[in-house]
Design a protein around this motif. Structure first.
Motif, PDB file in Angstrom:
ATOM      1  N   ALA A  65      38.608  39.975  44.231  1.00 27.99           N
ATOM      2  CA  ALA A  65      37.985  39.428  45.436  1.00 27.99           C
ATOM      3  C   ALA A  65      38.816  38.291  46.013  1.00 27.99           C
ATOM      4  O   ALA A  65      39.005  38.192  47.241  1.00 27.99           O
ATOM      5  CB  ALA A  65      36.569  38.941  45.110  1.00 27.99           C
ATOM      6  N   VAL A  66      39.339  37.427  45.140  1.00 28.07           N
ATOM      7  CA  VAL A  66      40.179  36.316  45.603  1.00 28.07           C
ATOM      8  C   VAL A  66      41.475  36.840  46.208  1.00 28.07           C
ATOM      9  O   VAL A  66      41.922  36.375  47.266  1.00 28.07           O
ATOM     10  CB  VAL A  66      40.466  35.355  44.440  1.00 28.07           C
ATOM     11  N   VAL A 122      35.046  35.920  50.070  1.00 25.72           N
ATOM     12  CA  VAL A 122      34.938  36.204  48.638  1.00 25.72           C
ATOM     13  C   VAL A 122      33.492  36.106  48.193  1.00 25.72           C
ATOM     14  O   VAL A 122      32.947  37.018  47.569  1.00 25.72           O
ATOM     15  CB  VAL A 122      35.814  35.241  47.825  1.00 25.72           C
ATOM     16  N   LEU A 123      32.859  34.976  48.493  1.00 26.54           N
ATOM     17  CA  LEU A 123      31.455  34.740  48.167  1.00 26.54           C
ATOM     18  C   LEU A 123      30.835  33.905  49.271  1.00 26.54           C
ATOM     19  O   LEU A 123      31.530  33.185  49.981  1.00 26.54           O
ATOM     20  CB  LEU A 123      31.315  33.999  46.833  1.00 26.54           C
ATOM     21  N   LEU A 144      36.189  39.375  40.333  1.00 21.07           N
ATOM     22  CA  LEU A 144      36.365  38.099  41.034  1.00 21.07           C
ATOM     23  C   LEU A 144      37.837  37.841  41.349  1.00 21.07           C
ATOM     24  O   LEU A 144      38.169  37.322  42.416  1.00 21.07           O
ATOM     25  CB  LEU A 144      35.795  36.961  40.184  1.00 21.07           C
ATOM     26  N   GLY A 181      33.112  40.278  45.314  1.00 10.69           N
ATOM     27  CA  GLY A 181      32.587  39.013  44.807  1.00 10.69           C
ATOM     28  C   GLY A 181      31.175  39.142  44.280  1.00 10.69           C
ATOM     29  O   GLY A 181      30.839  38.618  43.219  1.00 10.69           O
ATOM     30  N   GLY A 196      31.184  41.044  41.071  1.00 10.32           N
ATOM     31  CA  GLY A 196      31.794  40.215  40.044  1.00 10.32           C
ATOM     32  C   GLY A 196      30.808  39.212  39.474  1.00 10.32           C
ATOM     33  O   GLY A 196      30.704  39.036  38.251  1.00 10.32           O
ATOM     34  N   VAL A 197      30.073  38.534  40.353  1.00  8.33           N
ATOM     35  CA  VAL A 197      29.049  37.584  39.909  1.00  8.33           C
ATOM     36  C   VAL A 197      27.972  38.302  39.109  1.00  8.33           C
ATOM     37  O   VAL A 197      27.480  37.795  38.090  1.00  8.33           O
ATOM     38  CB  VAL A 197      28.441  36.857  41.116  1.00  8.33           C
ATOM     39  N   GLY A 248      33.331  41.344  35.284  1.00  7.76           N
ATOM     40  CA  GLY A 248      33.083  40.279  36.249  1.00  7.76           C
ATOM     41  C   GLY A 248      34.334  39.504  36.584  1.00  7.76           C
ATOM     42  O   GLY A 248      34.618  39.217  37.755  1.00  7.76           O
ATOM     43  N   GLY A 249      35.122  39.147  35.564  1.00 10.34           N
ATOM     44  CA  GLY A 249      36.366  38.434  35.806  1.00 10.34           C
ATOM     45  C   GLY A 249      37.348  39.244  36.626  1.00 10.34           C
ATOM     46  O   GLY A 249      37.992  38.722  37.551  1.00 10.34           O
TER      47      GLY A 249
END
Length: 319
Positions: A204-205, A215-216, A201, A42, A45-46, A197-198
């Motif tokens: 991560a999900v 995740v975050l 994420l 996460g 990704g951010v 990044g996408g």
């Protein structure tokens, strides 16, 4: 008509861009250590998504619209995002968690040699002897610099993760080369960062749903500052500078600068007082410097056209 562009032109700006990128990457060691407890997928990704969106906004403010990639170019950008950006950053963090960072640096230090060989294989031609020797010197110097910093214990898992990070470091250069001539550094950086990044994420999900992992979460002030630095400087600025250097020096000669990353990391450690620099580190730094200079000595040959000189970004110049 052909003419030779001297060091004061394309090569000097290319070397400055690559050198600046290396300094920023080497200095990212301290920032990365500050986000060691933050969710990896996460957080990274951010980092990449933020970098891509900020650069897209900056490009729009400057009145320089991004070039729309073609179907085949999307494939190269997707591979660059998955291997060169997302894969490299995640594997690097994981490798340093289970192995000594110096040992990881020994493996990453082989990137210049691998880039020279990979470039030759892709074009089905023999690599230039000067570049091959220079890459070997750079890799040996980077390994010496890191082995002298205490790279002793090395786990099998750490070695495997380091090889993955090495593949990512090589991929950043090799996978960007085919699309740089038409798209340019800004477009390549923006799209690859957003895609990376996408992807991270989404992973991560999926990991959160499968294992219950976080995740975050809200970062601390220190973590926020470190993530912002990694996103803006180490991701956005470094990618543009590195891809710009590739346009001026070619992919293989730009790849030589990868060997300076472990040396820059040692300098950053010394500046923050986290370690000492010994004889092996100094010898390694000198070897890397000699290798880079050796690889950059020959100037590119540029074909003058009606619109001015052009340089092929995917082909090493000066051969």
């Amino acid at each position: 008509m052909t003419m030779r562009v001297g060091w004061a032109g394309q090569e000097r700006s290319g070397a400055l861009l690559a050198g600046g990128a290396v300094v920023l990457v080497g200095g990212s060691v301290a920032a990365s250590s500050l986000v060691g407890d933050y969710p990896v997928l996460g957080g990274q990704g951010v980092r990449y998504l933020l970098a891509g969106l900020l650069l897209a906004a900056w490009s729009r403010l400057r009145g320089e619209p991004l070039i729309r990639p073609t179907g085949r170019e999307w494939g190269w950008l997707g591979a660059l995002a998955a291997v060169g950006l997302a894969g490299c950053s995640v594997l690097m963090i994981q490798a340093t968690r289970v192995a000594d960072p110096g040992s990881v640096g020994v493996v990453i230090g082989a990137a210049p040699l691998v880039i020279v060989l990979a470039g030759a294989l892709v074009r089905r031609r023999r690599p230039a002897t000067r570049l091959l020797v220079a890459a070997a010197v750079v890799a040996a110097g980077a390994a010496a610099a890191q082995s002298g910093s205490g790279a002793g214990s090395f786990s099998l898992l750490g070695f495997a993760l380091s090889l993955g990070a090495l593949a990512g470091a090589v991929g950043t250069t090799v996978l960007a080369a085919p699309v740089l001539p038409r798209l340019g550094p800004m477009t390549v950086t923006v799209y690859s960062c957003v895609l990376a990044g996408g992807l991270l994420l989404v992973l991560a999900v999926q990991d959160g749903l499968a294992t219950g992992a976080t995740v975050l979460r809200m970062p601390t002030l220190v973590e926020f500052g470190a993530l912002a630095y990694l996103a803006v400087m180490v991701t956005g600025v470094v990618c543009i500078a590195w891809f710009g250097a590739m346009q001026r020096l070619g992919s293989e000669r730009t790849g030589l600068f990868n060997g300076l990353i472990p040396v820059a990391s040692l300098a950053a450690v010394l500046l923050v007082g986290a370690g000492q620099v010994g004889a092996w580190q100094l010898i390694g730094a000198l070897a890397v410097l000699v290798g880079v200079v050796l690889g950059l000595r020959r100037g590119p040959v540029v074909t003058a056209t009606a619109s001015g000189p052009t340089i092929a970004g995917a082909v090493p110049v000066g051969r």
